[in-house]
Design an enzyme around this catalytic site. Structure first.
Site, PDB file in Angstrom:
ATOM      1  N   ASP A 176       0.900  -1.257  -0.044  1.00  0.00           N
ATOM      2  CA  ASP A 176       0.039   0.032  -0.013  1.00  0.00           C
ATOM      3  C   ASP A 176       0.854   1.111  -0.042  1.00  0.00           C
ATOM      4  OD1 ASP A 176      -3.082   0.844   0.705  1.00  0.00           O
ATOM      5  OD2 ASP A 176      -1.531   2.266   1.814  1.00  0.00           O
ATOM      6  N   ASN A 184      -2.684  13.071  -3.461  1.00  0.00           N
ATOM      7  CA  ASN A 184      -4.101  13.687  -4.383  1.00  0.00           C
ATOM      8  C   ASN A 184      -4.387  14.944  -3.746  1.00  0.00           C
ATOM      9  OD1 ASN A 184      -4.244  11.436  -5.974  1.00  0.00           O
ATOM     10  ND2 ASN A 184      -5.598  10.341  -4.436  1.00  0.00           N
ATOM     11  N   HIS A 189      -5.790  14.642  -8.205  1.00  0.00           N
ATOM     12  CA  HIS A 189      -5.853  13.264  -8.691  1.00  0.00           C
ATOM     13  C   HIS A 189      -5.195  12.861  -9.909  1.00  0.00           C
ATOM     14  CE1 HIS A 189      -8.905  12.089  -5.614  1.00  0.00           C
ATOM     15  NE2 HIS A 189      -9.249  13.541  -5.828  1.00  0.00           N
ATOM     16  N   ASP A 193      -2.682   9.564  -9.951  1.00  0.00           N
ATOM     17  CA  ASP A 193      -2.665   8.739 -11.048  1.00  0.00           C
ATOM     18  C   ASP A 193      -0.972   8.489 -11.578  1.00  0.00           C
ATOM     19  OD1 ASP A 193      -5.350   8.100 -10.725  1.00  0.00           O
ATOM     20  OD2 ASP A 193      -5.739   9.424 -12.505  1.00  0.00           O
ATOM     21  N   GLU A 219      -4.964   2.483  -3.920  1.00  0.00           N
ATOM     22  CA  GLU A 219      -3.578   2.446  -4.066  1.00  0.00           C
ATOM     23  C   GLU A 219      -2.867   1.174  -3.433  1.00  0.00           C
ATOM     24  OE1 GLU A 219      -4.792   4.589  -0.201  1.00  0.00           O
ATOM     25  OE2 GLU A 219      -5.421   4.496  -2.094  1.00  0.00           O
TER      26      GLU A 219
END
Length: 299
Positions: A176, A184, A189, A193, A219
């Site tokens: 993770d 973010n 965002h 990405d 994630e």
């Protein structure tokens, strides 16, 4: 796609040596790899063994009919996606209808015509590669290109079954990205990405080709580590964690450091454990890694 078609492997199944020789000359001239057999009974085994991209199958075979071979190929999970062109002089409406309903992609009529052969072969191969790409897209996460959640679980289940059969250990790692929400919130965002894509590439580059990796969700990533001891699995995961931690992520001209928390669970050789239980163990280990300060592996 043109280059993929050009590299295609074609299996000819025909009891007539003259037909085989003529088809091979035509297809090899086009750059295809051509394999052949004059024995219809060998057709299914050869299709399984040689994994051709296309089968040219004579309708009238002395030992077993081309229609029966076609039906067997289309009932087998491994061979059913291989397109089959029936080669036949029997081109009446009923014969063609029966072949197409049994799963044939198309047919080539006798006497053989070079232009028709090449055109129909290329059409079948283009269709196959298009279908293969659609299947591949359905198996992949659209953002990262990794296996999607559903397929990742299926692959883990398969590897556990293989591990039981071959008495080999299997490990599953949940990874993770730490404080991903902060990325973010701060950069947007789209930047998040890009980080997900970069982390995906780093993990893939550090893994063995035999180890499936997927986007578990958000994630989180799932790594299936096969045929290695728990100690080697720990070493591999620690190396991956270090690769990500040391990589400079550039976001809007600013260097940002990203770390991973990782939870690792092991199935001993021959162990009877379900994939859901192994995932739960890895998830619990991941939770402990985060609780103990992140940027670490707990096994």
């Amino acid at each position: 796609m043109k280059e993929e078609v050009q590299k295609s492997r074609i299996l000819i199944v025909d009891d007539n040596a003259v037909n085989i020789r003529l088809l091979k000359i035509i297809l090899e001239r086009e750059g295809f790899e051509v394999l052949s057999t004059g024995n219809g009974l060998d057709a299914v085994d050869l299709t399984l063994k040689l994994t051709p991209h296309l089968v040219l199958l004579d309708l009238l075979m002395p030992d077993v009919s081309g229609m029966e071979i076609l039906r067997i190929l289309k009932l087998n999970n491994v061979t059913q996606s291989v397109p089959v062109l029936m080669v036949t002089a029997r081109t009446s409406g009923e014969d063609v209808k029966a072949a197409l309903e049994a799963g044939a992609f198309d047919y080539i009529k006798k006497p053989l015509d070079e232009v028709e052969i090449v055109a129909r072969v290329r059409s079948a191969l283009r269709h196959k590669f298009h279908q293969d790409k659609l299947v591949e897209m359905a198996m992949r996460d659209s953002l990262t290109g990794l296996y999607n959640h559903r397929l990742l679980i299926e692959l883990l289940e398969r590897e556990l079954a293989t591990g039981r059969r071959k008495q080999q250990s299997v490990s599953f790692c949940m990874a993770d990205i730490d404080h991903f929400k902060r990325i973010n919130d701060r950069f947007g965002h789209q930047a998040g990405d890009l980080v997900l894509q970069d982390v995906s590439r780093l993990l893939v580059s550090g893994l063995r080709k035999s180890d499936p990796i997927g986007r578990y969700g958000g994630e989180e990533f799932g790594l299936v580590l096969t045929s290695c001891s728990p100690e080697k699995a720990v070493g591999l995961c620690e190396r991956l964690r270090g690769i990500v931690a040391e990589h400079p992520f550039l976001i809007e001209g600013e260097e940002v450091h990203v770390t991973l928390s990782m939870g690792l669970a092991h199935a001993e050789p021959g162990a009877e454990i379900r994939e859901t239980d192994l995932i739960q163990q890895a998830d619990s280990a991941l939770y402990r890694a985060k609780a103990e300060g992140r940027n670490r592996l707990v096994s």
